[in-house]
Design a protein around this motif. Sequence first.
Motif, mmCIF file in Angstrom:
data_model
loop_
_atom_site.group_PDB
_atom_site.id
_atom_site.type_symbol
_atom_site.label_atom_id
_atom_site.label_comp_id
_atom_site.label_asym_id
_atom_site.label_seq_id
_atom_site.Cartn_x
_atom_site.Cartn_y
_atom_site.Cartn_z
ATOM 1 N N UNK A 1 0.817 -1.219 0.000
ATOM 2 C CA UNK A 1 0.000 0.000 0.000
ATOM 3 C C UNK A 1 0.853 1.272 0.000
ATOM 4 N N UNK A 2 0.317 2.294 -0.630
ATOM 5 C CA UNK A 2 0.860 3.642 -0.478
ATOM 6 C C UNK A 2 0.375 4.138 0.879
ATOM 7 N N UNK A 3 1.291 4.393 1.800
ATOM 8 C CA UNK A 3 0.897 4.556 3.199
ATOM 9 C C UNK A 3 0.585 5.989 3.602
ATOM 10 N N UNK A 4 0.885 6.952 2.779
ATOM 11 C CA UNK A 4 0.544 8.327 3.126
ATOM 12 C C UNK A 4 -0.388 8.902 2.077
ATOM 13 N N UNK A 5 -1.220 9.855 2.493
ATOM 14 C CA UNK A 5 -2.193 10.437 1.582
ATOM 15 C C UNK A 5 -2.266 11.938 1.740
ATOM 16 N N UNK A 6 -3.420 12.481 1.402
ATOM 17 C CA UNK A 6 -3.661 13.926 1.473
ATOM 18 C C UNK A 6 -4.545 14.187 2.687
ATOM 19 N N UNK A 7 -3.928 14.667 3.766
ATOM 20 C CA UNK A 7 -4.634 14.781 5.045
ATOM 21 C C UNK A 7 -4.355 16.093 5.783
ATOM 22 N N UNK A 8 -4.304 17.237 5.106
ATOM 23 C CA UNK A 8 -3.997 18.476 5.820
ATOM 24 C C UNK A 8 -5.048 18.840 6.856
ATOM 25 N N UNK A 9 -6.289 18.393 6.664
ATOM 26 C CA UNK A 9 -7.379 18.712 7.577
ATOM 27 C C UNK A 9 -7.257 17.992 8.914
ATOM 28 N N UNK A 10 -6.313 17.049 9.025
ATOM 29 C CA UNK A 10 -6.090 16.338 10.283
ATOM 30 C C UNK A 10 -4.885 16.860 11.057
ATOM 31 N N UNK A 11 -4.132 17.769 10.485
ATOM 32 C CA UNK A 11 -2.845 18.157 11.065
ATOM 33 C C UNK A 11 -2.968 18.760 12.459
ATOM 34 N N UNK A 12 -4.075 19.400 12.758
ATOM 35 C CA UNK A 12 -4.235 20.055 14.049
ATOM 36 C C UNK A 12 -4.205 19.117 15.234
ATOM 37 N N UNK A 13 -4.488 17.834 15.008
ATOM 38 C CA UNK A 13 -4.501 16.864 16.102
ATOM 39 C C UNK A 13 -3.144 16.197 16.316
ATOM 40 N N UNK A 14 -2.250 16.319 15.342
ATOM 41 C CA UNK A 14 -0.981 15.616 15.431
ATOM 42 C C UNK A 14 -1.102 14.188 14.924
ATOM 43 N N UNK A 15 0.034 13.485 14.902
ATOM 44 C CA UNK A 15 0.031 12.088 14.476
ATOM 45 C C UNK A 15 -0.236 11.873 13.011
ATOM 46 N N UNK A 16 -0.151 12.934 12.217
ATOM 47 C CA UNK A 16 -0.534 12.863 10.813
ATOM 48 C C UNK A 16 0.672 13.146 9.930
ATOM 49 N N UNK A 17 0.844 12.334 8.889
ATOM 50 C CA UNK A 17 1.873 12.559 7.874
ATOM 51 C C UNK A 17 1.147 12.727 6.551
ATOM 52 N N UNK A 18 1.261 13.895 5.934
ATOM 53 C CA UNK A 18 0.517 14.174 4.715
ATOM 54 C C UNK A 18 1.439 14.651 3.609
ATOM 55 N N UNK A 19 1.037 14.390 2.397
ATOM 56 C CA UNK A 19 1.677 14.978 1.228
ATOM 57 C C UNK A 19 0.841 16.147 0.745
ATOM 58 N N UNK A 20 1.468 17.081 0.040
ATOM 59 C CA UNK A 20 0.720 18.125 -0.634
ATOM 60 C C UNK A 20 -0.076 17.498 -1.773
ATOM 61 N N UNK A 21 -1.127 18.182 -2.188
ATOM 62 C CA UNK A 21 -2.024 17.677 -3.228
ATOM 63 C C UNK A 21 -1.259 17.274 -4.486
ATOM 64 N N UNK A 22 -0.466 18.186 -5.023
ATOM 65 C CA UNK A 22 0.229 17.902 -6.282
ATOM 66 C C UNK A 22 1.294 16.828 -6.112
ATOM 67 N N UNK A 23 1.909 16.774 -4.935
ATOM 68 C CA UNK A 23 2.927 15.755 -4.695
ATOM 69 C C UNK A 23 2.317 14.364 -4.677
ATOM 70 N N UNK A 24 1.165 14.220 -4.030
ATOM 71 C CA UNK A 24 0.521 12.912 -4.011
ATOM 72 C C UNK A 24 0.070 12.508 -5.406
ATOM 73 N N UNK A 25 -0.452 13.451 -6.168
ATOM 74 C CA UNK A 25 -0.845 13.136 -7.547
ATOM 75 C C UNK A 25 0.357 12.650 -8.343
ATOM 76 N N UNK A 26 1.504 13.303 -8.164
ATOM 77 C CA UNK A 26 2.724 12.883 -8.850
ATOM 78 C C UNK A 26 3.134 11.484 -8.432
#
Length: 274
Positions: free
Chosen positions: A77-102
């Motif tokens: 599995x690709x283990x990281x996704x697009x999750x900026x809306x979760x960042x306020x809680x911590x524990x989140x690893x996200x890519x930027x939109x265009x980076x994940x698309x790439x």
Amino acid sequence: MVYRSMGEDPWSFAGKTYSEIAEVAERDGSVLIVPVGSIEQHGHHMPVGTDTILVDAVANLGAERVVDDVPVLVTPPIWTGYSPHHMGFGGTVTLDHDDLLTVLEGIGESALENGFDALLLLNGHGGNASLISSATSTIGRHHSEVEVLGLTYFQLATEFISDIRESDVGGMGHAGEFETSLMLHLRPDLVREDRLEGTPQDEQYDQAGQDLLVGGPLSVYRTFEKYTESGAIGEPELASAAKGEEIFENLGEQLSDLLNQIHEQNAESVTTSG
């Protein structure tokens, strides 16, 4: 459910040699599944890897059910996704939109060089859905000879979930009754049952999505702090391992039906074009 190590299953892309992968890909109607998850907070009671764990399990269940009839492989599995809306809680690893698309485009396009007839991007995180749709289009445009498809796995549950759920609309949100039940079935060791806490979704717009399985035409962006104090949306206290097993088995049936259709469609196309 007992998990086997990566590579042990006959449908595991990672466990095969390059020549064995080519042998599967060269068969008529071959299908490659790429699970796409995320690492993000899931409240106080669920691990941050929930989406990746679940989409990987569903992908492997679908492949297991059809592997005797369909030439199919599943990548890690690709283990990281697009999750900026979760960042306020911590524990989140996200890519930027265009980076994940790439990333999706690069993985999809390079994987297809092995000769598969179809590629299924199987998504496990709501925040990835629009990116999966975009990647399906962009990869497909460059590989017109291949069928490229995208699917968010939990949408398969709309066919049967009304017979299983106890919560009202709003109870099957992020880390709610649906996902918690699946985790209680698949990985109960990772669920903190003494910390089950969520806030039923209360969407202000009637045309927006009302929970994980009740969508709407209106897209709305808000950080998760606007919905919940714990990070979980829904009613996880209604979850159970028994519900999770029923949901999982039904998801397997729905996905295996789709994989059979993809195989048959593309085997016919190869035969016709030949």
